[in-house]
Design a protein around this motif. Structure first.
Motif, PDB file in Angstrom:
ATOM      1  N   VAL A 242       0.751  -1.207   0.028  1.00 33.24           N
ATOM      2  CA  VAL A 242      -0.142  -0.030   0.010  1.00 33.24           C
ATOM      3  C   VAL A 242       0.852   1.228   0.064  1.00 33.24           C
ATOM      4  O   VAL A 242       0.735   2.126  -0.868  1.00 33.24           O
ATOM      5  CB  VAL A 242      -1.026   0.005   1.239  1.00 33.24           C
ATOM      6  N   LEU A 243       1.948   1.242   0.572  1.00 30.87           N
ATOM      7  CA  LEU A 243       2.502   2.308   0.879  1.00 30.87           C
ATOM      8  C   LEU A 243       3.464   2.825  -0.272  1.00 30.87           C
ATOM      9  O   LEU A 243       3.643   3.903  -0.810  1.00 30.87           O
ATOM     10  CB  LEU A 243       3.686   2.314   2.223  1.00 30.87           C
ATOM     11  N   ASP A 244       3.966   1.721  -0.860  1.00 32.77           N
ATOM     12  CA  ASP A 244       4.729   1.790  -2.161  1.00 32.77           C
ATOM     13  C   ASP A 244       4.026   2.422  -3.366  1.00 32.77           C
ATOM     14  O   ASP A 244       4.184   3.102  -4.300  1.00 32.77           O
ATOM     15  CB  ASP A 244       5.475   0.678  -2.593  1.00 32.77           C
ATOM     16  N   ALA A 245       2.651   1.841  -3.213  1.00 29.68           N
ATOM     17  CA  ALA A 245       1.460   2.291  -4.298  1.00 29.68           C
ATOM     18  C   ALA A 245       1.090   3.977  -4.083  1.00 29.68           C
ATOM     19  O   ALA A 245       0.475   4.460  -5.057  1.00 29.68           O
ATOM     20  CB  ALA A 245       0.538   1.510  -4.235  1.00 29.68           C
ATOM     21  N   HIS A 246       1.514   4.312  -3.062  1.00 27.18           N
ATOM     22  CA  HIS A 246       1.071   5.771  -2.869  1.00 27.18           C
ATOM     23  C   HIS A 246       2.384   6.592  -2.188  1.00 27.18           C
ATOM     24  O   HIS A 246       2.345   7.603  -1.449  1.00 27.18           O
ATOM     25  CB  HIS A 246       0.203   5.925  -1.397  1.00 27.18           C
ATOM     26  N   GLY A 247       3.544   6.311  -3.013  1.00 19.72           N
ATOM     27  CA  GLY A 247       4.537   7.322  -3.180  1.00 19.72           C
ATOM     28  C   GLY A 247       5.664   6.752  -2.233  1.00 19.72           C
ATOM     29  O   GLY A 247       6.750   7.497  -1.937  1.00 19.72           O
ATOM     30  N   GLY A 248       5.730   5.685  -1.580  1.00 20.36           N
ATOM     31  CA  GLY A 248       6.844   4.866  -0.890  1.00 20.36           C
ATOM     32  C   GLY A 248       6.763   5.512   0.459  1.00 20.36           C
ATOM     33  O   GLY A 248       7.908   5.454   1.049  1.00 20.36           O
ATOM     34  N   GLY A 249       5.761   5.710   0.950  1.00 20.90           N
ATOM     35  CA  GLY A 249       5.738   6.249   2.622  1.00 20.90           C
ATOM     36  C   GLY A 249       4.586   6.667   2.776  1.00 20.90           C
ATOM     37  O   GLY A 249       3.422   6.431   2.445  1.00 20.90           O
ATOM     38  N   ILE A 250       4.347   7.137   4.107  1.00 16.09           N
ATOM     39  CA  ILE A 250       3.118   7.596   4.815  1.00 16.09           C
ATOM     40  C   ILE A 250       3.374   8.943   5.425  1.00 16.09           C
ATOM     41  O   ILE A 250       4.387   9.247   6.090  1.00 16.09           O
ATOM     42  CB  ILE A 250       2.629   6.566   5.649  1.00 16.09           C
ATOM     43  N   GLU A 251       2.357   9.920   5.304  1.00 17.48           N
ATOM     44  CA  GLU A 251       2.396  11.153   5.944  1.00 17.48           C
ATOM     45  C   GLU A 251       1.336  11.060   6.955  1.00 17.48           C
ATOM     46  O   GLU A 251       0.277  10.720   6.989  1.00 17.48           O
ATOM     47  CB  GLU A 251       2.006  12.375   5.038  1.00 17.48           C
ATOM     48  N   MET A 252       2.088  11.333   8.427  1.00 16.46           N
ATOM     49  CA  MET A 252       1.237  11.513   9.539  1.00 16.46           C
ATOM     50  C   MET A 252       1.174  12.853  10.308  1.00 16.46           C
ATOM     51  O   MET A 252       2.063  13.582  10.104  1.00 16.46           O
ATOM     52  CB  MET A 252       1.761  10.446  10.453  1.00 16.46           C
TER      53      MET A 252
END
Length: 264
Positions: A242-252
């Motif tokens: 999931v994270l790789d499909a959304h730019g390679g990370g997560i914003e919190m």
């Protein structure tokens, strides 16, 4: 092995991947406590995520940490601060030995302390008027699309209350408003009746994790540690997808929520 005793398995990952606390938090606590040169005691110090911030401001701290592997990393991280001492064992087993402290603090560890005894133990450790500071660092996902996709992964694998289980918007503006999650100590402390000058403070900042660091963070959490290894690997792999499909990370949105009180 209980969930409170699994962190030492991944002490180095825990230290590298776990988030810290707002830069201003330690100064806020010390200003409130005004320990006057008295040593502070920290409950469940872990690898020193909070300890270092207090020691850097000149506080002397007795750190109570039950896991010897976590305590080893803690000693390394605080080796340049001569005022820090590490005591192995649980808070419930620890004895002040006639000493009384000006401040007791717990960084994301208070919920592991025996709820029947914890306020008695705090009172036994503090001087009259001594301060207690309890704080946590919950997080919420900024992108609702990422949140929805990760929620599906968690549902499929039976993961409850992960760091990404809530969108950032669900936390509101009030300290301790943890998106319907329990644990904020204010009401329990108020019912106890032996504490006064109750206060709550919130700090908020943006936090970015790349995929690798976020997986390390998840792997250090008790709800993931207690999973069978093959199941843990599957849920982490699906999270990475999931994270790789959304730019390679997560914003919190990262919160540091602080509760303060002092003995009457």
């Amino acid at each position: 092995m209980t969930r409170s005793q699994v962190f030492g398995e991944v002490a180095e990952i825990y230290d590298a991947a776990r988030p810290g606390y707002a830069d201003a938090l330690a100064a806020e606590v010390l200003a409130y406590a005004d320990p006057g040169g008295r040593t502070a005691v920290e409950v469940g110090a872990g690898t020193g995520k909070a300890t270092v911030a207090f020691a850097a401001l000149g506080a002397s701290v007795v750190c109570i940490e039950p896991d010897p592997r976590m305590a080893g990393v803690l000693r390394r991280n605080t080796s340049r601060y001569p005022g820090v001492r590490v005591h192995g064992g649980s808070f419930e087993e620890w004895r002040p030995g006639g000493r009384r402290f000006g401040l007791l603090f717990a960084a994301t560890s208070w919920h592991w302390v025996d709820p029947v005894r914890r306020w008695d133990l705090v009172r036994d450790a503090l001087v009259p008027g001594g301060a207690v500071a309890l704080f946590w660092n919950p997080q919420g996902v900024r992108d609702t699309r990422v949140h929805t996709a990760l929620a599906e992964v968690d549902r499929r694998h039976g993961i409850d209350r992960s760091p990404h289980s809530e969108p950032a918007s669900s936390y509101g503006d009030v300290p301790g408003n943890w998106a319907r999650q329990p644990g904020w100590p204010e009401e329990e402390c108020r019912r106890d009746g032996r504490f006064t000058d109750l206060r709550a403070v919130r700090y908020r900042q943006e936090q970015h994790y790349d995929t690798g660091r976020y997986l390390g963070y998840l792997a250090s959490l008790s709800r993931y540690r207690v999973l069978p290894p093959d199941r843990r690997e599957r849920v982490l792999a699906d999270t990475a997808h999931v994270l790789d499909a959304h730019g390679g990370g997560i914003e919190m949105d990262a919160f540091s929520d602080l509760f303060l009180a002092r003995t009457r």
